[in-house]
Write a protein that holds these residues in place. Structure first.
Motif, short mmCIF file in Angstrom:
data_model
loop_
_atom_site.label_atom_id
_atom_site.label_comp_id
_atom_site.label_asym_id
_atom_site.label_seq_id
_atom_site.Cartn_x
_atom_site.Cartn_y
_atom_site.Cartn_z
N LEU A 269 -1.33 14.58 5.24
CA LEU A 269 -1.58 13.18 5.60
C LEU A 269 -1.49 12.28 4.38
CD1 LEU A 269 -4.50 13.49 8.18
CD2 LEU A 269 -2.17 12.72 8.62
N SER A 270 -1.99 12.75 3.26
CA SER A 270 -1.90 11.97 2.03
C SER A 270 -0.44 11.74 1.65
CB SER A 270 -2.63 12.70 0.90
OG SER A 270 -2.44 12.04 -0.33
N PHE A 271 0.35 12.78 1.76
CA PHE A 271 1.78 12.69 1.45
C PHE A 271 2.48 11.70 2.39
CE2 PHE A 271 6.06 14.77 1.01
CZ PHE A 271 6.16 14.65 -0.36
N LEU A 272 2.15 11.78 3.68
CA LEU A 272 2.75 10.89 4.67
C LEU A 272 2.35 9.44 4.42
CD1 LEU A 272 4.36 10.52 7.31
CD2 LEU A 272 2.22 10.93 8.53
N VAL A 273 1.07 9.19 4.18
CA VAL A 273 0.60 7.82 3.95
C VAL A 273 1.17 7.28 2.64
CG1 VAL A 273 -1.46 6.39 3.61
CG2 VAL A 273 -1.44 8.13 5.39
N CYS A 274 1.32 8.14 1.64
CA CYS A 274 1.94 7.73 0.39
C CYS A 274 3.39 7.31 0.63
CB CYS A 274 1.87 8.88 -0.62
SG CYS A 274 2.39 8.43 -2.28
N THR A 275 4.09 8.05 1.49
CA THR A 275 5.46 7.69 1.85
C THR A 275 5.50 6.35 2.58
OG1 THR A 275 6.00 10.04 2.04
CG2 THR A 275 7.53 8.50 3.06
N LEU A 276 4.57 6.16 3.49
CA LEU A 276 4.49 4.88 4.21
C LEU A 276 4.19 3.74 3.24
CD1 LEU A 276 2.58 5.94 7.44
CD2 LEU A 276 5.02 5.40 7.21
N SER A 277 3.38 4.02 2.23
CA SER A 277 3.07 3.01 1.21
C SER A 277 4.35 2.59 0.48
CB SER A 277 2.05 3.57 0.21
OG SER A 277 1.92 2.73 -0.90
N MET A 278 5.14 3.58 0.10
CA MET A 278 6.42 3.26 -0.57
C MET A 278 7.33 2.46 0.34
SD MET A 278 7.24 6.81 -2.58
CE MET A 278 8.88 6.29 -2.96
N PHE A 279 7.35 2.83 1.61
CA PHE A 279 8.20 2.13 2.57
C PHE A 279 7.74 0.68 2.73
CE2 PHE A 279 9.78 1.34 6.98
CZ PHE A 279 11.13 1.46 6.69
N ALA A 280 6.44 0.47 2.79
CA ALA A 280 5.90 -0.89 2.91
C ALA A 280 6.27 -1.73 1.69
CB ALA A 280 4.39 -0.84 3.11
N VAL A 281 6.12 -1.15 0.51
CA VAL A 281 6.48 -1.88 -0.71
C VAL A 281 7.98 -2.17 -0.71
CG1 VAL A 281 6.64 -1.71 -3.24
CG2 VAL A 281 4.55 -1.00 -2.06
N PHE A 282 8.79 -1.20 -0.28
CA PHE A 282 10.24 -1.37 -0.21
C PHE A 282 10.62 -2.54 0.71
CE2 PHE A 282 14.24 -0.28 2.01
CZ PHE A 282 15.11 -0.31 0.92
N LEU A 283 9.88 -2.68 1.81
CA LEU A 283 10.16 -3.76 2.76
C LEU A 283 9.52 -5.09 2.35
CD1 LEU A 283 9.80 -1.92 6.19
CD2 LEU A 283 11.91 -2.55 4.98
N GLY A 284 8.78 -5.09 1.24
CA GLY A 284 8.19 -6.33 0.76
C GLY A 284 6.75 -6.54 1.18
N GLY A 285 6.17 -5.59 1.86
CA GLY A 285 4.77 -5.70 2.28
C GLY A 285 3.86 -5.18 1.19
N GLN A 286 3.71 -5.95 0.15
CA GLN A 286 2.95 -5.54 -1.03
C GLN A 286 1.51 -5.16 -0.69
OE1 GLN A 286 4.52 -5.14 -3.83
NE2 GLN A 286 2.80 -4.71 -5.17
N MET A 287 0.82 -6.01 0.04
CA MET A 287 -0.59 -5.75 0.35
C MET A 287 -0.74 -4.51 1.22
SD MET A 287 -3.45 -6.72 -0.41
CE MET A 287 -5.09 -6.34 0.05
N LEU A 288 0.11 -4.36 2.23
CA LEU A 288 0.07 -3.16 3.07
C LEU A 288 0.34 -1.92 2.23
CD1 LEU A 288 -0.18 -1.81 5.83
CD2 LEU A 288 2.28 -2.28 6.17
N GLY A 289 1.29 -2.03 1.31
CA GLY A 289 1.60 -0.91 0.43
C GLY A 289 0.42 -0.49 -0.42
N VAL A 290 -0.32 -1.48 -0.93
CA VAL A 290 -1.50 -1.19 -1.75
C VAL A 290 -2.58 -0.52 -0.90
CG1 VAL A 290 -3.40 -2.25 -3.03
CG2 VAL A 290 -1.04 -2.98 -3.45
N VAL A 291 -2.81 -1.03 0.30
CA VAL A 291 -3.82 -0.46 1.19
C VAL A 291 -3.45 0.98 1.56
CG1 VAL A 291 -4.83 -0.63 3.50
CG2 VAL A 291 -4.62 -2.67 2.08
N LEU A 292 -2.18 1.20 1.90
CA LEU A 292 -1.73 2.55 2.26
C LEU A 292 -1.83 3.50 1.06
CD1 LEU A 292 1.32 1.75 4.57
CD2 LEU A 292 -0.88 2.77 5.24
N PHE A 293 -1.51 2.99 -0.11
CA PHE A 293 -1.63 3.84 -1.31
C PHE A 293 -3.09 4.22 -1.55
CE2 PHE A 293 -1.92 4.29 -6.01
CZ PHE A 293 -1.16 5.44 -6.12
N GLY A 294 -3.99 3.27 -1.37
CA GLY A 294 -5.42 3.56 -1.49
C GLY A 294 -5.87 4.60 -0.48
#
Length: 134
Positions: A69-94
């Motif tokens: 799950l950590s690996f998956l959420v980390c991947t989603l974090s990268m995807f969010a940052v890639f799409l420009g969703g900086q805040m979502l990326g930070v939350v998912l990374f956390g």
């Protein structure tokens, strides 16, 4: 946060999952060995070992689940940052870090149980040798 920040966790999580898989394989091997030794050893010792092995398997499953799950959420974090969703990326990374931490706590508890299982074997071994020397 840049795209590389969550990417830093990828090698660590991958190695951790590999270590967890190795632990699972060792547990499976121990269980098979206990099954083969049935009737040859102290039944009480085997019963105590089985209880610990069952707990360790459940902990290993939890370790692996939270690690994945950590690996998956980390991947989603990268995807969010890639799409420009900086805040979502930070939350998912956390969230990924929290999930990884939970996985590590499970791992620590499994190590404690593993140590207890080894101590049971040592106690049995010492008791047998104490009886022989008397």
């Amino acid at each position: 946060m840049t795209l590389t920040t969550p990417a830093l966790l990828f090698p660590a999580i991958s190695l951790l999952l590999l270590a967890y898989t190795n632990r699972f394989l060792v547990l499976a091997q121990l269980i098979r060995q206990l099954k083969q030794m049935e009737g040859e050893q102290n039944e009480q010792l085997i019963a105590r070992q089985l209880g610990m092995l069952r707990k360790r398997i459940l902990l290993t499953r939890g370790m692996q689940a939270f690690g994945v799950l950590s690996f998956l959420v980390c991947t989603l974090s990268m995807f969010a940052v890639f799409l420009g969703g900086q805040m979502l990326g930070v939350v998912l990374f956390g969230a990924s870090l929290v999930l990884l931490s939970i996985s590590l706590v499970y791992s620590l508890y499994e190590v404690v149980l593993s140590t207890n299982a080894i101590n049971l074997e040592l106690e049995d071994f010492e008791a047998k040798h104490r009886d022989v020397t008397l």
